[in-house]
Scaffold this active site. Structure first.
Site, short mmCIF file in Angstrom:
data_model
loop_
_atom_site.label_atom_id
_atom_site.label_comp_id
_atom_site.label_asym_id
_atom_site.label_seq_id
_atom_site.Cartn_x
_atom_site.Cartn_y
_atom_site.Cartn_z
N LYS A 74 38.11 43.92 44.10
CA LYS A 74 37.29 42.73 44.33
C LYS A 74 36.18 43.01 45.34
CE LYS A 74 40.38 38.93 43.01
NZ LYS A 74 40.99 37.66 43.40
N LYS A 82 42.03 41.87 30.73
CA LYS A 82 42.92 40.71 30.69
C LYS A 82 42.13 39.41 30.68
CE LYS A 82 44.24 39.03 35.26
NZ LYS A 82 44.22 37.59 34.95
N LYS A 125 40.70 33.47 34.50
CA LYS A 125 39.96 32.24 34.81
C LYS A 125 38.55 32.53 35.26
CE LYS A 125 43.75 30.39 37.13
NZ LYS A 125 43.77 30.94 38.49
#
Ligand code: ATP
Ligand code: MG
Length: 332
Positions: free
Chosen positions: A112, A195, A198
Site C-alpha cells: 500500500k 482479487k 472494494k
C-alpha cells in the site's frame, strides 16, 4: 463456546461478492458454534484518506449488510470498532512492544505504501497491524477467520500475544488463524488474476452486493473468459471461467463438477446467463433487507450501541488487566 473475531473495513458503500463469499457466508455459519465478535473496522479505514460524511454512511451501510447477510446481532456481537475505546488504547500499549523492523516487514504495508508514496503514507498505515492485533487480543479470541492476505497480520498478533505473556505474565489467549480455502477466493471479473476488492481502481469487474440486479447481471455477461468455449475449472489456464465457476458453486452450495456437467457442450453465453440468475437471486433479498435496515438509521444505531456495550464489557476487562500488568498507576 470458543471465541471468534473478524471484521471488515467500511471502505465502500457496498460490499463486493468476495466479501460476501469469502467472509459473510462463513461468518454466518461460524456464529452458531462460536461466541463471535464481528466488527466494522472504521479505525482501520482511516489509515487511508476518507471523506468524513461518507465514512459515517459507509460504516452504517457495512453494518446493515452484515445483518442483511444473516449475522444475527442478538446472537453475535456486531459493533463499530470506534465505539469501543479499548481498541485504540490497547493498540498503543502493543505498539510499545512491537519492533520497528518487525512492523516494517508487513507486506500489506509495503504494497500500500509503495502505491501511495512515502509522503502520502500515514504512520497509521504502518501501525495498522498493531491495531488489528489489539482488535483480536482484546476479546481473548481463539480463532480468527481471514483471507490469506491477512495471515501475516495474525502471525504478528500471535507473536505480540506471546511476547506480552512472557514479559508481563499470562494475559492473552494466543489466537489461531483460520485461512479460507482457495475456492473461497473471488477474483475481479475483468481482471481474473487479481482479487475482487472494494477499492479496485475500476469497478467494471466488481460485483456489488447492493447493486441494481440488472447491472450485476450485465457485469456477469461481460466477464472476461477465453477462446476455448468449454465450461471447465482450470485456474492456471482459464482464470476467468474458473472464477465464475467458483462464484456459481459458492452461491448455490453445489460442487464445481456438477456445474461443469450441467453446462457441458453449451457455450459461455448460457453459463453466464445461469450465473447471472444465481447472483441476482442471491443478492436480491440481501439488498432488500439492507435497504430496509438503512431506512431506519436510528434503529440500526440502537442495535450497534447495544452490541458495542456488550463488546465493552469484555474489552474493558482485558484492558484493565493489561494496564495493571505494564505498571500504569490505577486511577482511584
Ligand atoms: P479493500 O479493497 O478496502 O481492502 P476488501 O474488499 O479487500 O476491501 P476487506 O475489508 O479488506 O475487503 O476484507 C474484508 C473481508 O473480506 C476479509 O475477511 C477478506 O479476507 C475478505 N475478502 C476480501 N476480498 C475478497 C475476495 N476477493 N475473495 C474472498 N474474500 C475476500
Ligand atoms: Mg482488503
Amino acid at each position: 463456546k470458543p471465541r471468534l473475531y473478524s471484521g471488515m473495513q467500511p471502505s465502500a458503500d457496498s460490499l463486493q461478492a468476495g466479501n460476501y463469499i469469502g467472509a459473510l457466508l462463513q461468518w454466518r455459519e461460524l456464529q452458531n458454534s462460536y461466541d463471535a465478535f464481528f466488527s466494522v473496522v472504521d479505525l482501520h479505514a482511516i489509515t487511508v484518506p476518507q471523506d468524513p460524511a461518507e465514512l459515517r454512511e459507509k460504516t452504517r451501510r457495512t453494518a446493515a449488510q452484515y445483518i442483511a447477510a444473516g449475522i444475527e446481532p442478538s446472537q453475535s456481537t456486531l459493533y463499530v470498532q470506534s465505539h469501543v475505546r479499548a481498541h485504540a488504547e490497547l493498540a498503543w500499549i502493543l505498539s510499545t512492544i512491537t519492533g520497528f523492523g518487525e512492523a516494517g516487514r508487513m507486506t500489506q504495508f509495503k504494497d500500500k505504501s509503495s502505491r501511495f508514496g512515502a509522503d502520502a503514507t500515514s504512520v497509521g498505515l504502518f501501525t495498522y497491524p498493531v491495531l488489528m492485533a489489539a482488535d483480536i487480543l482484546l476479546y481473548q479470541t481463539d480463532v480468527v477467520p481471514v483471507g490469506d492476505d491477512q495471515k501475516q497480520h495474525v502471525e504478528l498478533t500471535r507473536d505480540l500475544a506471546e511476547r506480552f505473556n512472557s514479559r508481563f505474565g499470562e494475559t492473552f489467549v494466543v489466537p489461531i488463524p483460520v485461512i479460507q480455502k482457495d475456492t473461497a477466493r473471488i477474483y475481479d471479473l475483468q481482471n481474473p488474476t487479481s482479487k475482487m476488492s472494494k477499492s479496485a481502481e475500476s469497478d467494471a469487474g466488481v460485483l456489488w452486493l447492493l447493486d441494481d440486479p440488472a447491472k450485476s447481471a450485465k457485469k456477469v455477461m461481460r466477464a472476461v473468459t477465453d477462446n476455448e468455449g468449454s465450461v471447465r475449472y482450470d485456474r492456471e489456464n482459464k482464470p476467468g471461467v474458473s472464477n465464475l465457476l467458483t462464484i456459481y458453486a459458492a452461491l448455490t452450495g453445489r460442487q464445481i463438477a456438477s456445474i461443469e456437467d450441467e453446462y457441458a457442450g453449451r457455450g459461455y453465453g448460457d453459463f453466464k446467463k445461469g450465473l447471472a440468475e444465481v447472483v441476482v437471486n442471491e443478492f436480491g433479498p440481501v439488498r432488500e433487507r439492507a435497504n430496509e435496515l438503512l431506512a431506519d438509521p436510528a434503529e440500526l444505531d440502537r442495535i450497534l450501541a447495544a452490541n458495542a456495550a456488550r463488546a465493552d464489557e469484555v474489552a474493558d476487562k482485558t484492558l484493565a488487566d493489561v494496564y495493571d500488568r505494564v505498571g500504569l498507576l490505577r486511577r482511584v
